[in-house]
Design a protein around this motif. Structure first.
Motif, PDB file in Angstrom:
ATOM      1  N   THR A 129     -10.358   4.161  -4.762  1.00  0.00           N
ATOM      2  CA  THR A 129      -9.930   4.340  -3.380  1.00  0.00           C
ATOM      3  C   THR A 129      -9.964   3.009  -2.646  1.00  0.00           C
ATOM      4  O   THR A 129     -10.912   2.251  -2.780  1.00  0.00           O
ATOM      5  N   SER A 130      -8.922   2.743  -1.872  1.00  0.00           N
ATOM      6  CA  SER A 130      -8.898   1.535  -1.047  1.00  0.00           C
ATOM      7  C   SER A 130      -8.351   1.886   0.330  1.00  0.00           C
ATOM      8  O   SER A 130      -7.573   2.820   0.479  1.00  0.00           O
ATOM      9  N   ARG A 131      -8.775   1.124   1.320  1.00  0.00           N
ATOM     10  CA  ARG A 131      -8.385   1.407   2.699  1.00  0.00           C
ATOM     11  C   ARG A 131      -7.763   0.164   3.319  1.00  0.00           C
ATOM     12  O   ARG A 131      -8.281  -0.938   3.175  1.00  0.00           O
ATOM     13  N   LYS A 155       0.842  -1.207   0.000  1.00  0.00           N
ATOM     14  CA  LYS A 155       0.000   0.000   0.000  1.00  0.00           C
ATOM     15  C   LYS A 155       0.876   1.257   0.000  1.00  0.00           C
ATOM     16  O   LYS A 155       0.634   2.210  -0.733  1.00  0.00           O
ATOM     17  N   THR A 207       0.773   3.330  -4.075  1.00  0.00           N
ATOM     18  CA  THR A 207      -0.314   4.288  -4.158  1.00  0.00           C
ATOM     19  C   THR A 207       0.231   5.710  -4.197  1.00  0.00           C
ATOM     20  O   THR A 207       1.134   6.047  -3.456  1.00  0.00           O
ATOM     21  N   THR A 258      -5.635   5.252   3.740  1.00  0.00           N
ATOM     22  CA  THR A 258      -6.479   5.286   2.554  1.00  0.00           C
ATOM     23  C   THR A 258      -5.634   5.726   1.379  1.00  0.00           C
ATOM     24  O   THR A 258      -4.913   6.715   1.468  1.00  0.00           O
TER      25      THR A 258
END
Length: 108
Positions: free
Chosen positions: A95-97, A63, A67, A88
């Motif tokens: 969008t991903s968390r 992540k 990102t 996030t």
């Protein structure tokens, strides 16, 4: 009289240990990351490393490196062990968390 210096040293040691286990979110000026840690940079310039848990380190590192835009969300007024946080990310897929918890804090 001999007990007073011993008590003073004990109080200083306990307060130092307390400071490493918890910090107020209002003291955090900005954040970044290194391979397996969040890095919280405080207003006084000190850096606190946050070791995550509940999310795997491979997911966490993926992540952080894949990102473009990242936001950190701390869900408490104090950062201490077991406090949840999420990162996030926004990229071309949306969008991903990533949800994690604080495992350990240490001064960097």
């Amino acid at each position: 009289m001999k007990l007073l210096p011993l008590v003073a040293v004990a109080l200083f040691t306990v307060s130092g240990a307390q400071a490493q286990d918890s910090l107020k979110t209002e003291t955090v000026e900005k954040w970044g990351y290194v391979k397996d840690h969040l890095v919280l940079i405080l207003h006084d310039g000190k850096q606190v490393l946050v070791e995550p848990k509940q999310c795997s380190l491979s997911e966490f590192n993926a992540k952080m490196t894949s990102t473009e835009k990242l936001d950190l969300h701390l869900t408490s007024s104090h950062v201490r062990p077991n406090v949840p946080f999420s990162v996030t990310g926004r990229d071309e897929e949306g969008t991903s968390r990533l949800k994690c918890r604080v495992n350990r804090l240490s001064l960097g």
